[in-house]
Design a protein around this motif. Structure first.
Motif, mmCIF file in Angstrom:
data_model
loop_
_atom_site.group_PDB
_atom_site.id
_atom_site.type_symbol
_atom_site.label_atom_id
_atom_site.label_comp_id
_atom_site.label_asym_id
_atom_site.label_seq_id
_atom_site.Cartn_x
_atom_site.Cartn_y
_atom_site.Cartn_z
ATOM 1 N N ARG A 129 1.442 9.846 2.610
ATOM 2 C CA ARG A 129 1.457 11.305 1.611
ATOM 3 C C ARG A 129 3.027 12.163 2.638
ATOM 4 O O ARG A 129 4.100 12.386 2.292
ATOM 5 C CB ARG A 129 0.520 11.596 1.500
ATOM 6 N N PHE A 180 0.773 -1.211 0.204
ATOM 7 C CA PHE A 180 0.310 0.312 -0.170
ATOM 8 C C PHE A 180 0.978 0.953 -0.043
ATOM 9 O O PHE A 180 0.639 2.148 -1.023
ATOM 10 C CB PHE A 180 -1.183 -0.096 1.080
ATOM 11 N N GLN A 206 -12.487 8.452 -0.838
ATOM 12 C CA GLN A 206 -11.679 7.555 0.165
ATOM 13 C C GLN A 206 -12.403 7.057 1.729
ATOM 14 O O GLN A 206 -11.194 6.301 2.048
ATOM 15 C CB GLN A 206 -10.544 8.983 0.956
ATOM 16 N N HIS A 246 -8.680 1.170 3.392
ATOM 17 C CA HIS A 246 -7.396 2.058 4.122
ATOM 18 C C HIS A 246 -8.170 3.439 4.568
ATOM 19 O O HIS A 246 -8.850 3.933 3.159
ATOM 20 C CB HIS A 246 -6.519 2.289 3.498
ATOM 21 N N THR A 253 -12.921 3.245 1.394
ATOM 22 C CA THR A 253 -12.579 2.607 0.275
ATOM 23 C C THR A 253 -11.477 1.322 1.383
ATOM 24 O O THR A 253 -11.452 1.578 2.736
ATOM 25 C CB THR A 253 -10.779 2.965 -0.059
ATOM 26 N N LYS A 311 -5.024 7.523 6.901
ATOM 27 C CA LYS A 311 -3.465 6.425 6.775
ATOM 28 C C LYS A 311 -3.289 6.885 5.259
ATOM 29 O O LYS A 311 -1.953 7.167 4.899
ATOM 30 C CB LYS A 311 -3.673 5.047 6.498
ATOM 31 N N VAL A 312 -3.688 7.299 3.866
ATOM 32 C CA VAL A 312 -4.206 7.618 2.905
ATOM 33 C C VAL A 312 -2.432 9.119 3.171
ATOM 34 O O VAL A 312 -1.091 9.109 2.842
ATOM 35 C CB VAL A 312 -4.384 7.997 1.883
ATOM 36 N N GLN A 326 1.339 3.923 -3.323
ATOM 37 C CA GLN A 326 0.870 5.264 -2.731
ATOM 38 C C GLN A 326 1.730 6.438 -3.486
ATOM 39 O O GLN A 326 0.969 7.516 -4.141
ATOM 40 C CB GLN A 326 0.564 5.615 -1.556
ATOM 41 N N VAL A 330 -5.073 15.781 -2.391
ATOM 42 C CA VAL A 330 -6.055 14.601 -0.760
ATOM 43 C C VAL A 330 -7.687 15.200 -0.387
ATOM 44 O O VAL A 330 -8.604 14.865 -0.542
ATOM 45 C CB VAL A 330 -5.195 14.250 -0.099
#
Length: 256
Positions: free
Chosen positions: A130, A47, A116, A121, A119, A125-126, A51, A107
């Motif tokens: 980043r 993951f 998101q 995740h 999703t 976390k996304v 990204q 984002v």
């Protein structure tokens, strides 16, 4: 009339008696089915690498070009002899952070949050990935600058680290504060304004003759750096609380 005809037909149907044994057999067989196989799930490492592909190539190109240009200017004789090298290093951090802010703002674009959230995740976390990716890139740039300056110009290492990190931290704190307090459509505008103001203040103080990088101001730089780090920690905590992630990660299938 139709309801009566339907009832009559239903009464003619033969319904077998309830078989408890067959029910237990179905439950046993169902348990053998692996609906959420671990080898089909994306690991945290996968993951993280995945990204990287979502970060704009334009942002990576700008950061790489800017970093190389700054390293070239740092090594220039005129910059170093006129004592502009510290000003250059101090203003580099906010600009690098501004590139990061532009991508982070993508984002937070309207509609992306809802997507998101659905999703596997979590959104937080996304966001953290980043921030970590950009932090690693900027840290590598600082390390390269420190090594090159210490070897080529015989500069004191602690000065490079201090004058490079503190403005970067202050810029990060401002951007995090903006992310928490402002509406999504205004984040990039306010972050850009904050970066320009911070860089301009450093340059104006240099032009005005203020010995901003004198050794006697070391303690002041250090205090500002510590305050900025504490502020970043508080703002990141609030930002992660704001993003929240999936409200029910088990039901949504979030894999940790």
């Amino acid at each position: 009339m139709r309801d009566k005809a339907l009832k009559k037909k239903l009464q003619q149907l033969h319904i077998p008696q309830y078989d408890e044994y067959k029910l237990e057999k179905v439950i046993v067989e169902a348990k053998k089915i692996d609906l959420f196989s671990g080898n089909q799930r994306m690991t945290n490492t996968e993951f993280f690498l995945n990204q990287l592909g979502f970060i704009s190539k334009k942002v990576w190109s700008l950061k790489a070009f800017f970093s190389i240009s700054i390293l070239y200017l740092i090594l220039a004789k005129d910059v170093y002899s006129n004592n502009w090298v510290w000003t250059l290093i101090a203003t580099t951090g906010p600009i690098l952070c501004l590139f990061n802010a532009k991508e982070i703002c993508n984002v937070f674009q309207p509609g992306m949050f809802e997507i998101q959230m659905a999703t596997k995740h979590s959104f937080s976390k996304v966001l953290m990935i980043r921030l970590i990716v950009f932090g690693i890139f900027d840290l590598l740039f600082l390390i390269c600058s420190t090594i090159i300056l210490s070897l080529v110009k015989e500069t004191v290492i602690w000065q490079i680290i201090l004058y490079g990190i503190v403005p970067y931290e202050i810029m990060c704190f401002g951007c995090m504060y903006i992310l928490n307090k402002c509406h999504e459509e205004n984040i990039l505008l306010y972050s850009t304004t904050w970066g320009i103001c911070l860089s301009s203040i450093i340059i104006i103080l240099k032009i005005s003759g203020v010995e901003l990088f004198a050794t006697c101001y070391f303690a002041i730089w250090l205090v500002f750096g510590l305050i900025a780090v504490s502020g970043i920690g508080v703002e990141i905590k609030q930002l992660l609380k704001k993003t929240g992630g999936n409200l029910n990660e088990i039901s949504n299938g979030t894999f940790i």
